[in-house]
Write a protein that holds these residues in place. Structure first.
Motif, PDB file in Angstrom:
ATOM      1  N   SER A  10      -4.313   0.829  -1.923  1.00 25.33           N
ATOM      2  CA  SER A  10      -3.699  -0.432  -2.307  1.00 25.33           C
ATOM      3  C   SER A  10      -2.933  -0.269  -3.604  1.00 25.33           C
ATOM      4  O   SER A  10      -3.422   0.348  -4.549  1.00 25.33           O
ATOM      5  N   VAL A  11      -1.747  -0.832  -3.645  1.00 19.29           N
ATOM      6  CA  VAL A  11      -0.915  -0.791  -4.846  1.00 19.29           C
ATOM      7  C   VAL A  11      -0.925  -2.146  -5.539  1.00 19.29           C
ATOM      8  O   VAL A  11      -1.181  -2.248  -6.732  1.00 19.29           O
ATOM      9  N   ASP A  41       4.116   8.665  -8.107  1.00 14.48           N
ATOM     10  CA  ASP A  41       4.334   7.469  -7.309  1.00 14.48           C
ATOM     11  C   ASP A  41       4.984   7.797  -5.966  1.00 14.48           C
ATOM     12  O   ASP A  41       5.142   6.896  -5.123  1.00 14.48           O
ATOM     13  N   TYR A  98       5.525   3.755   1.268  1.00 13.69           N
ATOM     14  CA  TYR A  98       5.017   2.447   0.878  1.00 13.69           C
ATOM     15  C   TYR A  98       5.033   1.508   2.081  1.00 13.69           C
ATOM     16  O   TYR A  98       6.050   1.377   2.772  1.00 13.69           O
ATOM     17  N   VAL A 154      -0.760   1.496 -11.576  1.00 13.90           N
ATOM     18  CA  VAL A 154       0.572   0.882 -11.613  1.00 13.90           C
ATOM     19  C   VAL A 154       0.647  -0.335 -12.529  1.00 13.90           C
ATOM     20  O   VAL A 154       1.732  -0.909 -12.699  1.00 13.90           O
ATOM     21  N   TYR A 180       0.866  -1.174   0.000  1.00 14.48           N
ATOM     22  CA  TYR A 180       0.000   0.000   0.000  1.00 14.48           C
ATOM     23  C   TYR A 180       0.907   1.229   0.000  1.00 14.48           C
ATOM     24  O   TYR A 180       2.082   1.152   0.324  1.00 14.48           O
ATOM     25  N   ARG A 181       0.313   2.357  -0.341  1.00 15.06           N
ATOM     26  CA  ARG A 181       1.090   3.590  -0.279  1.00 15.06           C
ATOM     27  C   ARG A 181       0.218   4.745   0.183  1.00 15.06           C
ATOM     28  O   ARG A 181      -1.007   4.726   0.014  1.00 15.06           O
ATOM     29  N   TYR A 224      -3.435  -5.562  -9.126  1.00 14.60           N
ATOM     30  CA  TYR A 224      -2.754  -4.272  -9.142  1.00 14.60           C
ATOM     31  C   TYR A 224      -3.736  -3.127  -9.262  1.00 14.60           C
ATOM     32  O   TYR A 224      -4.785  -3.243  -9.912  1.00 14.60           O
TER      33      TYR A 224
END
Length: 115
Positions: A47-48, A89, A93, A63, A37-38, A59
């Motif tokens: 969520s990444v 980005d 993270y 991303v 996650y970031r 994803y």
């Protein structure tokens, strides 16, 4: 005691790459889903990428095609390979996992992408 320890963040120019690692301990790693996650300044955590115990991945649209999540059960580690990085980005993270209905987070690692 469950611990998730991230590493690999840093400063990179746009278009560059980074590889994040998350080492897990105190948990049944191979049976647990893992996720990255970031959280950017002033924004909610998002969520990444996620990976199930069986290796299925998911994803965020932002991303897809640039980031890749993987896991090494022998090393109890999950990775996030980040390519073609963009200034958007930039974020902290976090590694995340769940076990027996409880959610665990790492302390986070800063990723900064300069333009």
């Amino acid at each position: 005691q469950v611990q998730l320890v991230e590493s690999g963040g840093g400063l990179v120019q746009a278009g560059g790459s980074l590889r994040l690692s998350c080492a897990a301990s105190g948990m049944l790693f191979r049976f647990n889903p893992m996720g990255w996650y970031r959280q950017a300044p002033g924004k909610q955590r998002e969520s990444v990428a996620t990976i199930t115990s069986g290796g299925s991945t998911n994803y965020a649209d932002s991303v897809k095609g640039r980031f890749s999540i993987s896991r090494d059960n022998a090393k109890r580690t999950v990775y996030l390979e980040m390519n073609s990085l963009k200034p958007e980005d930039t974020a902290v993270y976090f590694c995340q996992s769940t076990q027996y209905g409880l959610t665990y987070w790492g302390q986070g690692t800063q990723v900064t992408v300069s333009s």
